[in-house]
Design a protein around this motif. Sequence first.
Motif, short mmCIF file in Angstrom:
data_model
loop_
_atom_site.label_atom_id
_atom_site.label_comp_id
_atom_site.label_asym_id
_atom_site.label_seq_id
_atom_site.Cartn_x
_atom_site.Cartn_y
_atom_site.Cartn_z
N LEU A 6 14.33 -18.53 1.00
CA LEU A 6 13.20 -19.45 0.77
C LEU A 6 13.16 -19.37 -0.79
O LEU A 6 13.06 -18.30 -1.51
CB LEU A 6 11.96 -18.72 1.19
N VAL A 7 13.22 -20.45 -1.33
CA VAL A 7 13.31 -20.64 -2.90
C VAL A 7 11.98 -21.53 -3.34
O VAL A 7 11.63 -22.37 -2.23
CB VAL A 7 14.29 -21.36 -3.32
N GLY A 8 11.56 -21.28 -4.46
CA GLY A 8 10.43 -22.12 -4.70
C GLY A 8 9.82 -21.52 -6.06
O GLY A 8 9.96 -20.60 -6.42
N PHE A 9 8.80 -22.23 -6.62
CA PHE A 9 8.20 -21.79 -7.93
C PHE A 9 7.21 -20.69 -7.52
O PHE A 9 6.85 -20.56 -6.38
CB PHE A 9 7.31 -22.96 -8.55
N MET A 10 6.74 -19.72 -8.36
CA MET A 10 5.93 -18.84 -8.22
C MET A 10 4.67 -19.20 -7.42
O MET A 10 4.10 -20.44 -7.91
CB MET A 10 5.54 -17.96 -9.43
N GLY A 11 4.11 -18.79 -6.58
CA GLY A 11 2.86 -19.29 -5.77
C GLY A 11 3.16 -20.29 -4.77
O GLY A 11 2.23 -20.83 -4.14
N SER A 77 13.22 -13.80 0.82
CA SER A 77 12.19 -14.51 -0.06
C SER A 77 12.68 -14.28 -1.67
O SER A 77 12.45 -12.91 -1.95
CB SER A 77 10.71 -14.00 -0.07
N THR A 78 13.08 -15.22 -1.94
CA THR A 78 13.80 -15.14 -3.50
C THR A 78 12.67 -14.91 -4.66
O THR A 78 11.34 -15.28 -4.39
CB THR A 78 14.75 -15.78 -3.81
N GLY A 79 13.01 -14.75 -6.11
CA GLY A 79 12.20 -14.74 -6.98
C GLY A 79 12.13 -16.25 -7.34
O GLY A 79 13.12 -17.03 -7.14
N GLY A 80 11.20 -16.51 -8.11
CA GLY A 80 11.12 -18.08 -8.34
C GLY A 80 12.15 -18.39 -9.45
O GLY A 80 12.65 -19.81 -9.41
N VAL A 99 15.72 -23.04 2.00
CA VAL A 99 14.55 -23.70 2.05
C VAL A 99 13.83 -23.95 0.91
O VAL A 99 13.46 -22.71 0.44
CB VAL A 99 13.85 -23.25 3.21
N PHE A 100 13.40 -25.03 0.29
CA PHE A 100 12.59 -24.96 -0.91
C PHE A 100 11.31 -25.41 -0.40
O PHE A 100 10.82 -25.99 0.40
CB PHE A 100 13.16 -26.27 -1.60
#
Length: 181
Positions: A6-11, A77-80, A99-100
């Motif tokens: 799982l990737v994506g911006f913080m929050g 769950s990756t870091g942002g 997954v973004f």
Amino acid sequence: MRHVFLVGFMGAGKTTVGPLVAARLGRRWVDMDALLEARFGRPIAAFFQAEGEAAFRREEKALLFRLTDERAPLVVSTGGGVVVDPENRARMRAAGTVVFLYAPLSAVRERVGADPARPLLAGGEAAMRALFRRRFALYRAAAHCAISTARFSPEAAAARIAAYVRHREDGHAGMPDGTQS
């Protein structure tokens, strides 16, 4: 079965959605930031301040590579910022499904505020907007699919992700119901 990243911006909801996806797929969930903090023996913000971003990114990359070598399939769950390194993007795509998770900046701002545990927010609103814009394309490039965490509840997002992963692991492309996320 392969890993789910799982990737994506913080929050964006990676830490909230990750364990829900893992439960649906019967896989172990790991949170890279939590593992790094345990390894450092201090919060990421403290490590960042003392050692710098380059040192943090080296540690993050080493952990990601160790996780991609795990035999049992994981939900990670990756870091942002994991997508900043092109080798990380390629490694995740080769090791499983990326997954973004995305939400509009207004939703992200509401979720994280001015959290001092987020070292890259120190520059304020303008810096957050610039970072969001720079990383958005990297998340898209890394991902096999994208899910809105503003449009779907955490449970609904997890259900869609699990269905997508099963569908993909069965050799199919796209979302199982033919819709876009």
